[in-house]
Design a protein around this motif. Sequence first.
Motif, short mmCIF file in Angstrom:
data_model
loop_
_atom_site.label_atom_id
_atom_site.label_comp_id
_atom_site.label_asym_id
_atom_site.label_seq_id
_atom_site.Cartn_x
_atom_site.Cartn_y
_atom_site.Cartn_z
N TRP A 79 60.76 77.31 21.00
CA TRP A 79 62.17 76.92 20.86
C TRP A 79 63.03 78.14 20.54
O TRP A 79 64.10 78.33 21.12
CB TRP A 79 62.33 75.85 19.78
CG TRP A 79 63.68 75.24 19.80
CD1 TRP A 79 64.80 75.73 19.20
CD2 TRP A 79 64.10 74.06 20.49
NE1 TRP A 79 65.88 74.93 19.45
CE2 TRP A 79 65.47 73.89 20.25
CE3 TRP A 79 63.42 73.11 21.27
CZ2 TRP A 79 66.20 72.82 20.76
CZ3 TRP A 79 64.14 72.06 21.78
CH2 TRP A 79 65.51 71.91 21.53
N GLU A 88 65.92 79.63 23.33
CA GLU A 88 67.34 79.50 22.99
C GLU A 88 68.01 80.84 22.70
O GLU A 88 69.22 80.97 22.80
CB GLU A 88 67.50 78.59 21.76
CG GLU A 88 66.95 77.19 21.92
CD GLU A 88 67.76 76.34 22.87
OE1 GLU A 88 69.00 76.30 22.73
OE2 GLU A 88 67.15 75.72 23.76
N HIS A 126 76.91 77.75 17.63
CA HIS A 126 75.98 76.69 18.02
C HIS A 126 74.58 77.27 18.21
O HIS A 126 73.59 76.70 17.73
CB HIS A 126 76.45 76.04 19.32
CG HIS A 126 75.44 75.09 19.90
ND1 HIS A 126 75.41 73.75 19.60
CD2 HIS A 126 74.41 75.29 20.79
CE1 HIS A 126 74.42 73.16 20.24
NE2 HIS A 126 73.81 74.09 20.98
N TYR A 127 74.50 78.41 18.87
CA TYR A 127 73.19 78.97 19.17
C TYR A 127 72.59 79.76 18.01
O TYR A 127 71.37 79.99 17.98
CB TYR A 127 73.24 79.79 20.46
CG TYR A 127 73.24 78.88 21.66
CD1 TYR A 127 72.07 78.25 22.06
CD2 TYR A 127 74.42 78.58 22.34
CE1 TYR A 127 72.07 77.37 23.13
CE2 TYR A 127 74.43 77.70 23.41
CZ TYR A 127 73.24 77.10 23.80
OH TYR A 127 73.23 76.20 24.86
N HIS A 177 72.56 78.34 15.15
CA HIS A 177 71.82 77.21 14.59
C HIS A 177 70.61 76.85 15.45
O HIS A 177 69.50 76.68 14.94
CB HIS A 177 72.74 75.99 14.46
CG HIS A 177 72.01 74.76 14.00
ND1 HIS A 177 71.58 73.78 14.87
CD2 HIS A 177 71.61 74.36 12.76
CE1 HIS A 177 70.97 72.84 14.19
NE2 HIS A 177 70.97 73.17 12.93
N ARG A 178 70.79 76.75 16.77
CA ARG A 178 69.71 76.30 17.65
C ARG A 178 68.57 77.30 17.75
O ARG A 178 67.41 76.91 17.92
CB ARG A 178 70.25 76.01 19.06
CG ARG A 178 71.28 74.93 19.12
CD ARG A 178 70.83 73.63 18.51
NE ARG A 178 70.03 72.82 19.42
CZ ARG A 178 69.51 71.64 19.09
NH1 ARG A 178 69.67 71.16 17.87
NH2 ARG A 178 68.80 70.96 19.97
N PHE A 231 67.29 75.91 13.56
CA PHE A 231 66.60 74.69 13.99
C PHE A 231 65.09 74.87 14.17
O PHE A 231 64.32 74.01 13.72
CB PHE A 231 67.23 74.16 15.28
CG PHE A 231 66.58 72.92 15.80
CD1 PHE A 231 66.86 71.67 15.25
CD2 PHE A 231 65.66 72.99 16.85
CE1 PHE A 231 66.24 70.53 15.73
CE2 PHE A 231 65.05 71.85 17.33
CZ PHE A 231 65.33 70.62 16.76
N CYS A 260 69.40 79.31 29.50
CA CYS A 260 70.14 79.95 28.41
C CYS A 260 70.64 81.34 28.82
O CYS A 260 71.73 81.76 28.39
CB CYS A 260 69.27 80.04 27.16
SG CYS A 260 69.07 78.44 26.31
N ASN A 300 75.26 66.05 15.96
CA ASN A 300 74.01 66.57 16.50
C ASN A 300 73.06 67.02 15.39
O ASN A 300 71.87 66.66 15.37
CB ASN A 300 74.31 67.72 17.45
CG ASN A 300 73.07 68.33 18.05
OD1 ASN A 300 72.72 69.47 17.75
ND2 ASN A 300 72.38 67.59 18.92
N ASP A 351 69.55 65.10 14.25
CA ASP A 351 68.27 65.81 14.21
C ASP A 351 67.63 65.68 12.83
O ASP A 351 66.40 65.57 12.72
CB ASP A 351 68.49 67.30 14.54
CG ASP A 351 68.67 67.54 16.03
OD1 ASP A 351 68.26 66.68 16.84
OD2 ASP A 351 69.23 68.59 16.40
N GLU A 380 75.79 66.37 21.04
CA GLU A 380 75.89 67.60 21.82
C GLU A 380 76.83 67.44 23.01
O GLU A 380 77.56 68.37 23.36
CB GLU A 380 74.51 68.05 22.28
CG GLU A 380 74.49 69.46 22.81
CD GLU A 380 73.12 70.11 22.81
OE1 GLU A 380 73.00 71.20 23.39
OE2 GLU A 380 72.17 69.53 22.23
#
Length: 266
Positions: free
Chosen positions: A66, A70, A101-102, A104-105, A109, A131, A172, A176, A209
Amino acid sequence: MAGGGAFCAFWQRAAGPREQRVLELLSYGLVALGAVSALLLRFIPMPYGRYSSRRFGWLLPARPAWLLQELPALLVPFALAACIPAWRLPNAVLLSCFILHYVHRALIFPFLIRQGKPTPFFTFLLALLFCIYNGYLQGRSLSTYAEYPSDWLKRPCFIAGFMGWLIGMAINIHSDHILRNLRKPGETGYKIPRGGMFEYVSGANFFGEILEWFGFALACCTIESLAFALCTLFILGSRAKQHHQWYLEKFEDYPKNRKIVIPFVY
């Protein structure tokens, strides 16, 4: 330092009407990609999570897979932004929303995942390429080509879009959190998610999202951001339908009034 200078010099030379046309075509391609993916997902389950399978390549550990898939959506626009000598405030704010956002992702995350299912290599590769593609599309558009009046951040279009982005991101992240905490330590198996937007839709995290990126598109008012929002709708809408059908087949007591991904609508 020299490498960084050469990188920025390359993108300065590339800037112009021809690259703008490339970005436009890539935007159309992104929408087409989302539409084709949605069509394929009607027949082939997305091989990730509970649907993970060795048929789609080696199984990679969930956390590093992940993070790595990302990361380009964070690093590519960040690198492009670093080449801009003087930023206009609206562009900086909008690109910061995408990058946040990314952050975090990609950086938060993955480390919150508890017992994530392994990711097939094919799924990982598709996500990685997406991505890179979208990181370039959004990063280049907002750092180089999008133009806004000086009072853009005070206009209703930006304010409404920013609120949609912020609320969507919060939904979102909260959804999660609910999914991660369905099982107590030592428990196995699946449970019906409850609370938050899960009271209204099966794909609450997907709804968040989708709302986030349509809000972003409204705040940006660019073809690139709209293409990303539409692609997100196509792909996550299909994944939500897949989840919804699975829940209905798995649990006899699954709430019958719960929609798929859009509260009260679908």
